[in-house]
Write a protein that holds these residues in place. Structure first.
Motif, PDB file in Angstrom:
ATOM      1  N   ALA A  91       1.208  -0.909   0.013  1.00  0.00           N
ATOM      2  CA  ALA A  91      -0.180  -0.281   0.200  1.00  0.00           C
ATOM      3  C   ALA A  91       1.584   1.047   0.030  1.00  0.00           C
ATOM      4  CB  ALA A  91      -0.932  -0.069   0.940  1.00  0.00           C
ATOM      5  N   ALA A  92       0.492   2.601  -0.113  1.00  0.00           N
ATOM      6  CA  ALA A  92       0.982   3.009   0.022  1.00  0.00           C
ATOM      7  C   ALA A  92       0.344   4.701   0.303  1.00  0.00           C
ATOM      8  CB  ALA A  92       1.468   4.059  -2.292  1.00  0.00           C
ATOM      9  N   PHE A  93       1.035   5.725   0.571  1.00  0.00           N
ATOM     10  CA  PHE A  93       0.649   6.835   0.795  1.00  0.00           C
ATOM     11  C   PHE A  93       0.994   8.073   0.987  1.00  0.00           C
ATOM     12  CE2 PHE A  93       3.248   5.173   4.494  1.00  0.00           C
ATOM     13  CZ  PHE A  93       3.407   6.707   5.464  1.00  0.00           C
ATOM     14  N   ALA A  94       1.136   8.912   1.537  1.00  0.00           N
ATOM     15  CA  ALA A  94       1.788  10.898   1.132  1.00  0.00           C
ATOM     16  C   ALA A  94       1.849  11.064   2.244  1.00  0.00           C
ATOM     17  CB  ALA A  94       0.842  11.771  -0.297  1.00  0.00           C
ATOM     18  N   GLN A  95       2.987  11.724   3.330  1.00  0.00           N
ATOM     19  CA  GLN A  95       3.146  12.277   3.974  1.00  0.00           C
ATOM     20  C   GLN A  95       3.987  13.866   3.296  1.00  0.00           C
ATOM     21  OE1 GLN A  95       5.441  10.212   6.662  1.00  0.00           O
ATOM     22  NE2 GLN A  95       7.681  10.257   5.530  1.00  0.00           N
ATOM     23  N   PRO A  96       3.908  15.097   4.376  1.00  0.00           N
ATOM     24  CA  PRO A  96       4.148  16.015   3.786  1.00  0.00           C
ATOM     25  C   PRO A  96       5.894  16.050   4.696  1.00  0.00           C
ATOM     26  CG  PRO A  96       3.130  16.199   5.652  1.00  0.00           C
ATOM     27  CD  PRO A  96       2.972  14.796   5.081  1.00  0.00           C
ATOM     28  N   THR A  97       7.210  16.273   3.506  1.00  0.00           N
ATOM     29  CA  THR A  97       8.041  16.175   3.835  1.00  0.00           C
ATOM     30  C   THR A  97       8.061  17.467   5.243  1.00  0.00           C
ATOM     31  OG1 THR A  97       8.937  17.845   2.956  1.00  0.00           O
ATOM     32  CG2 THR A  97       9.341  15.730   1.897  1.00  0.00           C
ATOM     33  N   ALA A  98       9.536  18.444   5.694  1.00  0.00           N
ATOM     34  CA  ALA A  98       9.665  19.034   6.738  1.00  0.00           C
ATOM     35  C   ALA A  98       9.084  21.097   5.750  1.00  0.00           C
ATOM     36  CB  ALA A  98      11.392  19.462   6.918  1.00  0.00           C
ATOM     37  N   ALA A  99       9.672  20.565   4.580  1.00  0.00           N
ATOM     38  CA  ALA A  99       9.092  21.847   3.428  1.00  0.00           C
ATOM     39  C   ALA A  99       7.885  21.473   3.535  1.00  0.00           C
ATOM     40  CB  ALA A  99      10.072  21.668   2.837  1.00  0.00           C
ATOM     41  N   GLY A 100       6.754  20.553   3.931  1.00  0.00           N
ATOM     42  CA  GLY A 100       5.611  21.068   3.500  1.00  0.00           C
ATOM     43  C   GLY A 100       4.950  20.217   2.267  1.00  0.00           C
ATOM     44  N   GLU A 101       6.311  19.265   1.536  1.00  0.00           N
ATOM     45  CA  GLU A 101       5.888  18.798   0.285  1.00  0.00           C
ATOM     46  C   GLU A 101       5.679  17.642   0.007  1.00  0.00           C
ATOM     47  OE1 GLU A 101       6.077  20.564  -2.296  1.00  0.00           O
ATOM     48  OE2 GLU A 101       7.211  22.316  -2.434  1.00  0.00           O
ATOM     49  N   PRO A 102       4.541  17.115  -0.157  1.00  0.00           N
ATOM     50  CA  PRO A 102       4.050  15.800  -0.197  1.00  0.00           C
ATOM     51  C   PRO A 102       5.180  14.813  -0.811  1.00  0.00           C
ATOM     52  CG  PRO A 102       2.793  16.847  -1.544  1.00  0.00           C
ATOM     53  CD  PRO A 102       3.682  18.048  -1.149  1.00  0.00           C
ATOM     54  N   GLN A 103       5.202  13.540  -0.065  1.00  0.00           N
ATOM     55  CA  GLN A 103       6.361  12.681  -1.201  1.00  0.00           C
ATOM     56  C   GLN A 103       5.438  11.562  -0.708  1.00  0.00           C
ATOM     57  OE1 GLN A 103       9.517  12.919   1.078  1.00  0.00           O
ATOM     58  NE2 GLN A 103       8.825  11.491   2.683  1.00  0.00           N
ATOM     59  N   LEU A 104       6.014  10.288  -1.325  1.00  0.00           N
ATOM     60  CA  LEU A 104       5.856   9.124  -1.428  1.00  0.00           C
ATOM     61  C   LEU A 104       6.479   8.243  -0.529  1.00  0.00           C
ATOM     62  CD1 LEU A 104       4.705   9.225  -5.809  1.00  0.00           C
ATOM     63  CD2 LEU A 104       2.733   9.141  -3.943  1.00  0.00           C
ATOM     64  N   VAL A 105       5.326   7.351   0.063  1.00  0.00           N
ATOM     65  CA  VAL A 105       5.528   6.022   0.858  1.00  0.00           C
ATOM     66  C   VAL A 105       5.469   5.384   0.603  1.00  0.00           C
ATOM     67  CG1 VAL A 105       5.962   5.368   3.513  1.00  0.00           C
ATOM     68  CG2 VAL A 105       5.959   8.414   2.681  1.00  0.00           C
ATOM     69  N   ALA A 106       5.873   4.137   0.248  1.00  0.00           N
ATOM     70  CA  ALA A 106       5.002   2.701  -0.182  1.00  0.00           C
ATOM     71  C   ALA A 106       5.248   1.873   1.189  1.00  0.00           C
ATOM     72  CB  ALA A 106       5.969   2.432  -1.272  1.00  0.00           C
ATOM     73  N   CYS A 107       4.409   0.645   1.977  1.00  0.00           N
ATOM     74  CA  CYS A 107       4.723   0.501   2.199  1.00  0.00           C
ATOM     75  C   CYS A 107       4.263  -1.068   2.611  1.00  0.00           C
ATOM     76  CB  CYS A 107       3.256  -0.076   3.863  1.00  0.00           C
ATOM     77  SG  CYS A 107       3.515   1.975   4.859  1.00  0.00           S
ATOM     78  N   VAL A 108       5.568  -2.351   2.226  1.00  0.00           N
ATOM     79  CA  VAL A 108       5.869  -3.545   1.614  1.00  0.00           C
ATOM     80  C   VAL A 108       5.282  -5.258   2.566  1.00  0.00           C
ATOM     81  CG1 VAL A 108       6.260  -5.281   0.101  1.00  0.00           C
ATOM     82  CG2 VAL A 108       6.444  -2.519  -0.380  1.00  0.00           C
ATOM     83  N   GLU A 109       5.039  -5.840   2.378  1.00  0.00           N
ATOM     84  CA  GLU A 109       4.634  -6.620   2.857  1.00  0.00           C
ATOM     85  C   GLU A 109       5.816  -7.517   2.563  1.00  0.00           C
ATOM     86  OE1 GLU A 109       1.244 -10.206   4.395  1.00  0.00           O
ATOM     87  OE2 GLU A 109       0.668  -7.917   4.422  1.00  0.00           O
ATOM     88  N   ALA A 110       6.229  -8.421   2.683  1.00  0.00           N
ATOM     89  CA  ALA A 110       7.152  -8.974   1.983  1.00  0.00           C
ATOM     90  C   ALA A 110       6.683 -10.236   2.074  1.00  0.00           C
ATOM     91  CB  ALA A 110       8.695  -9.245   2.814  1.00  0.00           C
ATOM     92  N   ARG A 111       7.009 -11.127   0.435  1.00  0.00           N
ATOM     93  CA  ARG A 111       6.538 -12.740   1.221  1.00  0.00           C
ATOM     94  C   ARG A 111       7.673 -13.340   1.788  1.00  0.00           C
ATOM     95  NH1 ARG A 111       3.153 -14.749  -3.180  1.00  0.00           N
ATOM     96  NH2 ARG A 111       2.908 -13.056  -4.794  1.00  0.00           N
ATOM     97  N   ALA A 112       7.334 -14.359   2.130  1.00  0.00           N
ATOM     98  CA  ALA A 112       7.672 -15.123   3.147  1.00  0.00           C
ATOM     99  C   ALA A 112       9.287 -16.275   2.633  1.00  0.00           C
ATOM    100  CB  ALA A 112       6.930 -16.749   3.783  1.00  0.00           C
TER     101      ALA A 112
END
Length: 886
Positions: free
Chosen positions: A468-489
């Motif tokens: 899944a992915a979401f956006a979070q602001p940087t220190a300067a307030g710019e949005p950046q993409l973050v990826a959350c990954v659940e790896a295979r066993a």
């Protein structure tokens, strides 16, 4: 009570000037009545009749008048019309050359077919999907892209890449489309299903909004509009329409290729009056500018693309004059302009605050709706729903998406509504205040990104179980993409491997800035991903494979700086700064830390942003700084390893060896490379007095490195003639010479005029190339620069007196369009008389030598493969190499 806000005009074109009658105010551009069958191509034809000599398109030295532009559009339409099926279908256009893309696009519109713009910069997987989804009967492209396009489009699709046949032919134009037919065009955007989606748009809507835009900004005959992004970008054709519909010049600048810094002078040089800037570009544009630096021609500046604050407008306003006005608007591809707020130079701006996106555009009505689809009250936030008569007819072949996105207009049966996915509120005065994005779509650095498309690429990674992915602001307030990954066993959690996988499938703006591996994605009670909990999900440590450790003390320090800035773990010498999560702001900080650590300022490491590449640049800077006036060799080893025949590259007219790390990366680890640099650059040895003396010296240097053939020679620019003379001498000595590799040679007539160069321009060019890391010789101080200029002048003089004998061996030429058509192309053939294969790899000379240009990169690799395979066959069979290569 239904709370809505409407634009001041009930319909588009109200109080308009009829452009078809030619009655146009001498100083202002008035919008027209949007007539049935009206389209952008017909507007171009009109201006070609009314003002044929007026400028339509400018792209560097390329200047097209409306008469020339209309002739090209007509030629394309005529050829399409001769082959078109009985009922209108779809015709796709894909080319790297932006001006050519616009010419071809309007030719498709003029032919009555539905236009589809494909993006040549897309990775293969995305390109293939879009081409299959659009399902065009015809794709028009350029010769350099023909092979790739044929590989990626459906097999029953016709591909035209023979540009020579687009010569205008009188009397062959098809009739204009019937008044009731609006074939329109389709643009592709990031899609919520994990795949790009095609958005259908109408020609009538394109010109109607262009007219409204012209009326709003009070455009004049002397206005010149900037276009900084590709026409294939979502809003690209809309920008084209805003300039060409009212008969203005459209001036093209490639920010991604030429950088924001170069745009500062370009705005002045092209006398740009109207500029639409992504806010991220505007911030970089004014960063560090002296207070006295202004752009006097600018009279309208639009900012947008990301969350835009009052401080952003204040920053750009400080570098404009009092006549300049500013525009903040809300727009979507599906509905064009939604709202607009135009204000003057002296309008008050609250520091740190937001700026309203204004009231609805004329002919547009806006409602704010709650989750239950009822209208929100004044100042109550909700989804922005826009209504107008030119809302998109829908998504191409995706009726399920249509049902979710489009609604009937309860107030006007001829109108249609679109749920924008934007959140906002209406104040008591009818102004819209933007709040943010609803769902998974958001803006990153001016691009609309759907998180679902990124997530689809993430889960396609073989080592990912869920993502899944979401956006979070940087220190300067710019949005950046973050990826959350659940790896295979049992699979390694490798960020490095994941980023390389994504880079092959997604455009750069969609790559996540951060990757977090989690034991399990947070979930809701019904089993869905709990997106609100993603930012707080505990991250697992990455499990990177063994990396190549830094090979020197310099590399070790650079790797440490990477880890500090990017918060990474083990950093290898092949790790790329930008793929590891770096951005332009962090790159500036990296430059500062490199200077603090090593005492030298390294610029231009975007060419090779690996630890090894940056360390090599640091070492080169330090060595040059310490060397003083030490003598320099005329032949430099750029890469010694590899089993291929070494490539010996001759410099261009400045005499500087081309040492771009990105160029070296293109050639690969198997290709040894040596580069010549002219004698005299060090100020110790005198320059060669004649080209014959230079050739003798260079051939001797080659044979010192490689006593026997086969030899592989290449040349840059005017150095191509030197390479030809060297090849002739080696063959006369009984040595075998492989086909020559010539990079953008000038036509012969330019050789005799080489001595007329401008020293000031050359000085600026040398320092720019040095700053970009493309040349090795220092030119920072006046003494070093004087040696470089004197050497270049001596080489110019020697070239001007040189009468090169012909060379009859085979050659591969990678040329720019600028030089292919500049002067007499036959002059090149009078020197290279053997079998010559020419590829056009860019619009301008800089494009043809830019390793970041994918056409140049791909063609270079292919030509080297052909040359090296000729050497292999020769070694195995003893056949003549020029026969094998041909």
């Amino acid at each position: 009570m239904r709370v809505t806000a409407s634009g001041s005009a009930a319909h588009f074109g109200e109080n308009a000037v009829d452009w078809q009658a030619g009655t146009r105010n001498e100083s202002h551009v008035g919008p027209s009545v949007a007539l049935p069958g009206d389209n952008l191509a017909s507007r171009v034809q009109h201006w070609a009749r009314v003002r044929p000599a007026s400028l339509a398109l400018c792209d560097g030295p390329l200047r097209l008048t409306y008469a020339e532009f209309a002739a090209s559009v007509g030629a394309t339409a005529a050829r399409i019309g001769a082959k078109a099926p009985a009922s209108p279908g779809r015709v796709a256009v894909v080319t790297h050359r932006r001006a050519r893309m616009i010419e071809l696009a309007l030719g498709v519109m003029r032919s009555g077919q539905t236009l589809v713009l494909l993006d040549a910069a897309d990775p293969d997987e995305r390109f293939r999907f879009v081409a299959a989804d659009a399902d065009p009967w015809l794709v028009i492209t350029e010769p350099e892209l023909g092979e790739r396009v044929r590989r990626l489009v459906p097999t029953d699709c016709i591909v035209w890449d023979d540009e020579a046949s687009f010569t205008p032919v009188a009397g062959t134009l098809p009739p204009s489309p019937d008044a009731g037919i609006d074939a329109g065009y389709i643009v592709y955007s990031s899609g919520s299903t994990g795949r790009p989606k095609g958005i259908m748009l109408t020609n009538a809507g394109l010109v109607a909004f262009a007219d409204g835009y012209a009326q709003m900004l009070d455009l004049r005959d002397d206005d010149r509009m900037a276009m900084l992004h590709s026409p294939a970008f979502g809003a690209g054709i809309a920008t084209v329409g805003r300039a060409l519909a009212p008969g203005l010049p459209l001036c093209l600048y490639d920010v991604r290729r030429d950088g924001v810094a170069g745009m500062r002078e370009w705005l002045d040089r092209e006398r740009i009056t109207v500029a639409n800037l992504a806010v991220s570009v505007a911030r970089e544009l004014v960063a560090g500018l002296a207070p006295s630096r202004v752009w006097p021609h600018l009279r309208a500046v639009q900012l947008g693309g990301d969350a835009t604050f009052a401080d952003d407008f204040a920053a750009i306003r400080a570098h404009t004059l009092a006549h300049c006005r500013f525009l903040h608007q809300l727009a979507s591809t599906e509905a064009n302009i939604v709202t607009a707020h135009l204000f003057g130079h002296d309008a008050p701006l609250a520091p740190g605050g937001t700026v309203t996106v204004g009231k609805p555009f004329p002919g547009v009505r806006v409602e704010i709706r709650r989750e239950d689809d009822t209208c929100a009250d004044v100042d109550e936030p909700g989804e922005i729903v826009v209504f107008n008569r030119f809302v998109s007819p829908g998504y191409w072949r995706q009726p399920a998406l249509d049902r979710d996105a489009f609604v009937a207009d309860p107030c006007d049966a001829a109108s249609r509504g679109f749920r924008t996915g934007d959140l906002g509120r209406l104040d008591a005065e009818g102004r819209v205040h933007y709040v943010g994005r609803k769902g998974t779509r958001l803006k990153i650095r001016g691009y609309t990104v759907d998180l679902a498309e990124l997530e689809a690429a993430l889960v396609a990674w073989p080592d990912a179980a869920r993502a899944a992915a979401f956006a979070q602001p940087t220190a300067a307030g710019e949005p950046q993409l973050v990826a959350c990954v659940e790896a295979r066993a049992g699979r390694a959690r490798s960020r490095r491997a994941l980023m390389r996988f994504l880079a092959e499938r997604l455009p750069r703006h969609m790559l996540p800035a951060e990757v977090r591996f989690v034991a399990a994605l947070p979930g809701t009670a019904n089993g869905k991903v709990d997106r609100a909990a993603l930012p707080d999900a505990p991250a697992l440590p990455a499990e990177e494979a063994v990396v190549d450790a830094p090979a020197s003390a310099t590399e070790a320090v650079v790797a440490t700086l990477f880890a500090e800035l990017l918060r990474g773990d083990a950093v290898g010498r092949d790790d790329d700064f930008f793929l590891a999560g770096g951005d332009s702001l962090l790159a500036a900080e990296l430059q500062t830390r490199l200077q603090r650590a090593f005492g030298v300022r390294v610029t231009g490491f975007h060419e090779d942003a690996t630890v090894a590449g940056i360390a090599a640049a640091v070492d080169a800077h330090r060595a040059r700084k310490a060397s003083g006036s030490a003598a320099m060799p005329i032949l430099l080893p750029l890469w010694r390893d590899g089993d291929a025949v070494p490539l010996f590259m001759v410099h261009g007219r400045q005499g500087q060896a081309f040492v771009s790390p990105r160029f070296m990366q293109l050639l690969g680890n198997r290709q040894p490379v040596w580069a010549f640099q002219a004698r005299g650059l060090d100020g110790v040895s005198p320059p060669h007095p004649t080209i014959d003396a230079l050739v003798d010296d260079y051939v001797a240097a080659v044979r010192d490195v490689r006593p026997r053939g086969p030899y592989l020679l290449g040349g840059l620019c005017i150095g191509c003639y030197v390479a030809g003379a060297m090849a002739r001498q080696l063959r006369a000595a009984g040595e075998e010479v492989l086909p020559l590799l010539l990079l953008d040679p000038p036509n012969r007539f330019r050789v005799r005029r080489a001595a007329s160069g401008d020293p000031d321009r050359m000085r600026q060019k040398l320092r720019q190339r040095r700053a970009e890391g493309r040349i090795a010789v220092p030119v920072e101080d006046d003494a070093q620069l004087a040696h470089a200029l004197a050497t270049a002048a001596a080489f110019d003089e020697a070239i001007a007196r040189y009468d090169p004998p012909p060379y009859d061996g085979p050659v591969y030429v990678l040329a720019s369009r600028q030089r292919t058509h500049d002067g007499d192309p036959g002059e090149l053939r009078r020197f290279f008389t053997g079998r010559l294969k020419r590829y056009e790899v860019g619009e301008m000379h800089g494009d043809a030598l830019d390793p970041r240009n994918p056409v140049f990169a791909g063609t270079l690799k292919r030509c080297l493969e052909l040359i090296q395979s000729a050497a292999t066959v020769r070694g195995a069979a003893g056949d003549a190499v020029h026969k094998v290569a041909s």
